[in-house]
Scaffold this active site. Structure first.
Site, PDB file in Angstrom:
ATOM      1  N   SER A 137       9.687 104.156  48.761  1.00 31.14           N
ATOM      2  CA  SER A 137       9.541 105.263  47.821  1.00 31.14           C
ATOM      3  C   SER A 137       8.089 105.447  47.418  1.00 31.14           C
ATOM      4  O   SER A 137       7.327 104.479  47.353  1.00 31.14           O
ATOM      5  CB  SER A 137      10.378 104.974  46.572  1.00 31.14           C
ATOM      6  OG  SER A 137      10.023 105.844  45.514  1.00 31.14           O
ATOM      7  N   TYR A 162      13.415  99.006  39.202  1.00 35.35           N
ATOM      8  CA  TYR A 162      13.789  99.730  40.439  1.00 35.35           C
ATOM      9  C   TYR A 162      12.543  99.858  41.321  1.00 35.35           C
ATOM     10  O   TYR A 162      12.570  99.510  42.503  1.00 35.35           O
ATOM     11  CB  TYR A 162      14.357 101.111  40.108  1.00 35.35           C
ATOM     12  CG  TYR A 162      14.275 102.077  41.268  1.00 35.35           C
ATOM     13  CD1 TYR A 162      13.230 102.994  41.345  1.00 35.35           C
ATOM     14  CD2 TYR A 162      15.198 102.040  42.293  1.00 35.35           C
ATOM     15  CE1 TYR A 162      13.114 103.855  42.415  1.00 35.35           C
ATOM     16  CE2 TYR A 162      15.101 102.903  43.372  1.00 35.35           C
ATOM     17  CZ  TYR A 162      14.048 103.810  43.423  1.00 35.35           C
ATOM     18  OH  TYR A 162      13.930 104.664  44.495  1.00 35.35           O
ATOM     19  N   LYS A 166      11.462  98.163  45.274  1.00 35.72           N
ATOM     20  CA  LYS A 166      10.918  98.838  46.458  1.00 35.72           C
ATOM     21  C   LYS A 166       9.608  98.173  46.866  1.00 35.72           C
ATOM     22  O   LYS A 166       9.358  97.863  48.033  1.00 35.72           O
ATOM     23  CB  LYS A 166      10.681 100.326  46.164  1.00 35.72           C
ATOM     24  CG  LYS A 166      11.928 101.145  45.920  1.00 35.72           C
ATOM     25  CD  LYS A 166      12.835 101.191  47.136  1.00 35.72           C
ATOM     26  CE  LYS A 166      14.006 102.139  46.926  1.00 35.72           C
ATOM     27  NZ  LYS A 166      14.940 102.115  48.078  1.00 35.72           N
TER      28      LYS A 166
END
Ligand code: WQD
Length: 351
Positions: A137, A162, A166
């Site tokens: 991302s 989160y 990644k």
């Protein structure tokens, strides 16, 4: 762009293949002639997606799709899937992905996203499968010093668990290659995926209150939400609202097919930004969606959301040059297709 299956990577295991981006990628893989092994624990996806995929691709292609309801953290169960299907490559989507929820539940996010990835890598290695495309991302760039962002732009500390998962999974996969050069890793850094398959049969259907802008706008347009909350209009941007690089989920899915064709027979770690190269503000998105839905969409301006950045968009020239891939659909296409799915499925996949 060559998207026919690489003979050496003709059978692909897709983790999280019933999810928003996963399901669209499964469609494109099947339509490109791949055999697909879809693994999903259905914790954040509906089994109805599988029927919808079959409707889209038709009987012949659907016969090349197998589904296993498995949590990738269950290493023994995942190993059985590998034993039975002998995939040649993996596209790894499976993971929790709600930014706000990750702040409230860090242990769940690190356990699920990192633990699941470590389990997957152990099973891959044990089965001599070391080609992996990871769903990363643009969030790993943090709050950029300058835009557009290239793959050489510095990674920055994440602003939520989160984003850290990644960030860390990119590091895990890179370190795997340093230890064993047989690994063949592609990190695809998505910008903001939105839209839906033009058939309206699959699309974005988040559980609960949508964290992301476009599903919230779509649910407001269809009458499930009263009003869109615009998180701040005092950013240093032309209209004061946040700017992001929204990319059609079908373009994004095609980027995965292009990556698979590119990575066949390679070793190493390669990063590609998958974006359109164009930024759109929150107000521009609301306006475009209103146009697509043929109705005004009410919104109110609230204070900024903690952790949000003012703007980011991609320099996607590396993917164009090396993968032969670039986004072809624009914001109007994205809103049209998102509205088409939402209006055909007012409550998502639930009746
Ligand atoms: C976009 C813009 C908000 C909701 C995150 C992750 C990324 C990816 C996509 C998962 C911002 C504004 C939003 C709302 C608003 N992850 N907004 N009202 O935060 O750019 O990216 O989701 O797939 O990795 O970082 O996406 O859609 O939440 O926000 O005004 O109700 O819309 O402030 O400017 P974001 P988003």
């Amino acid at each position: 762009m060559s998207d026919s299956p690489s003979p050496s990577l003709s059978r692909v295991l897709v983790t999280g293949g019933c999810g928003f981006i996963g399901s669209h990628t499964v469609v494109e893989l099947l339509e490109a002639g791949y055999e697909v092994v879809c693994v999903d624990d259905l914790s954040n996806a509906s089994p109805k997606v599988l029927d919808r995929i079959a409707q889209i691709v038709g009987d012949e292609a659907a016969r090349r799709l197998r589904f296993f309801k498995v949590d990738i953290s269950d290493e023994a169960a995942l190993a059985e899937v590998f034993d039975e299907t002998t995939p040649k490559a993996v596209i790894h989507f499976a993971g929790f992905k709600a930014v706000g929820e990750s702040v409230a539940k860090p242990l769940a996010y690190y356990s699920n996203n990192l633990g699941g990835t470590l389990s997957l890598c152990r099973v891959m290695d044990a089965h001599d499968v070391r080609a992996i495309v990871f769903s990363s991302s643009s969030t790993v760039y943090g709050d950029p010093d300058e835009v557009p962002l290239t793959e050489a732009s510095p990674k920055k500390p994440a602003t939520n668990p989160y984003g850290w998962t990644k960030w860390m999974i990119e590091q895990i996969l890179s370190d795997l290659w340093v230890a064993d050069s047989r690994w063949d890793v592609v990190l695809l850094r998505y910008f903001n995926p939105i839209g839906a398959h033009p058939s309206g049969l699959i699309g974005e259907d988040p559980k609960g209150i949508p964290n992301n802008l476009v599903p919230y706008v779509a649910q407001t347009a269809v009458g499930r939400r009263d009003v869109v909350h615009v998180y701040g209009n005092d950013y240093p941007t032309p209209d004061g609202t946040g700017i992001r690089d929204y990319i059609h989920v079908v373009d994004l899915a095609k980027g995965h097919v292009a990556a698979l064709a590119w990575m066949a027979g390679r070793e190493g770690v390669e990063i590609f930004n998958l974006g359109t190269g164009k930024g759109s503000s929150v107000l521009e998105v609301i306006s475009a969606f209103s146009e697509a839905a043929g109705k005004d969409i009410p919104f109110v301006v609230d204070p900024r959301r903690a952790g949000d950045i003012a703007q980011n968009w991609a320099d996607a020239s590396k993917a164009a040059e090396q993968l032969g891939w670039k986004a072809e659909l624009d914001l109007a296409d994205m809103c049209r297709d998102s509205w088409n799915f939402q209006s055909q499925n007012p409550n998502g996949y639930e009746a």
